[in-house]
Design a protein around this motif. Sequence first.
Motif, PDB file in Angstrom:
ATOM      1  N   GLU A   1      45.006  48.450  48.397  1.00 23.79           N
ATOM      2  CA  GLU A   1      45.542  49.205  47.183  1.00 23.79           C
ATOM      3  C   GLU A   1      45.259  50.554  46.823  1.00 23.79           C
ATOM      4  OE1 GLU A   1      44.567  45.831  44.566  1.00 23.79           O
ATOM      5  OE2 GLU A   1      46.388  44.806  44.982  1.00 23.79           O
ATOM      6  N   SER A   2      43.771  50.736  47.025  1.00 20.73           N
ATOM      7  CA  SER A   2      43.358  52.375  46.900  1.00 20.73           C
ATOM      8  C   SER A   2      43.901  53.295  47.787  1.00 20.73           C
ATOM      9  CB  SER A   2      41.754  52.236  46.994  1.00 20.73           C
ATOM     10  OG  SER A   2      41.551  52.338  48.564  1.00 20.73           O
TER      11      SER A   2
ATOM     12  N   THR B   1      41.930  45.075  47.840  1.00 23.37           N
ATOM     13  CA  THR B   1      41.482  46.356  46.993  1.00 23.37           C
ATOM     14  C   THR B   1      41.342  47.577  47.646  1.00 23.37           C
ATOM     15  OG1 THR B   1      40.208  44.760  45.184  1.00 23.37           O
ATOM     16  CG2 THR B   1      39.730  47.055  45.320  1.00 23.37           C
TER      17      THR B   1
ATOM     18  N   ASP C   1      40.077  39.353  48.596  1.00 25.42           N
ATOM     19  CA  ASP C   1      40.160  40.271  47.546  1.00 25.42           C
ATOM     20  C   ASP C   1      39.625  41.625  47.904  1.00 25.42           C
ATOM     21  OD1 ASP C   1      41.399  38.442  45.785  1.00 25.42           O
ATOM     22  OD2 ASP C   1      39.445  37.787  44.966  1.00 25.42           O
ATOM     23  N   ASP C   2      38.745  41.849  48.767  1.00 23.58           N
ATOM     24  CA  ASP C   2      38.098  43.111  48.948  1.00 23.58           C
ATOM     25  C   ASP C   2      39.062  43.884  49.978  1.00 23.58           C
ATOM     26  OD1 ASP C   2      35.727  42.503  47.538  1.00 23.58           O
ATOM     27  OD2 ASP C   2      34.537  41.853  49.056  1.00 23.58           O
TER      28      ASP C   2
END
Length: 140
Positions: free
Chosen positions: A119-120, A116, A112-113
């Motif tokens: 995606e940023s 994320t 997940d990290d």
Amino acid sequence: MPLTDDADLDRLLDAETIAVIGCSTTPGKAAHDIPAYLQQQGYRVIPVNPFADEILGEHAYDALADVEEDVDIVNVFRPSEEVPEILDAVRERHAARGDATAAWLQLGISHDDAATAAESDGIEVVQDRCMKVEHRRLRG
């Protein structure tokens, strides 16, 4: 948020070129058979495996950074603990070349990290989903 919506997944399947990190030379392994299926569906599959010279009739590259062709999706067949390093390479490639706009982490693979962070930087991420299963389900 990693992509889960059918419309988004189907849109990603419009890709032409897929770099496969961890593509295997061994028939019967998911990391071989799924890229072979994708190739049979008309995708250009570019294997990334430092232990092979050729897979599925294509030159195998040692690392994503070595791939000369433009890449639409980076498909990942490596353990979840390797995902941060892999997605960092995707982010670097995307920043430098503008390609590699999506990363698809195969069934059982997620972070997940790292997702994320990718995606940023404008990279769409699919986690814990089989590209072959989703292709069959959405494209029949």
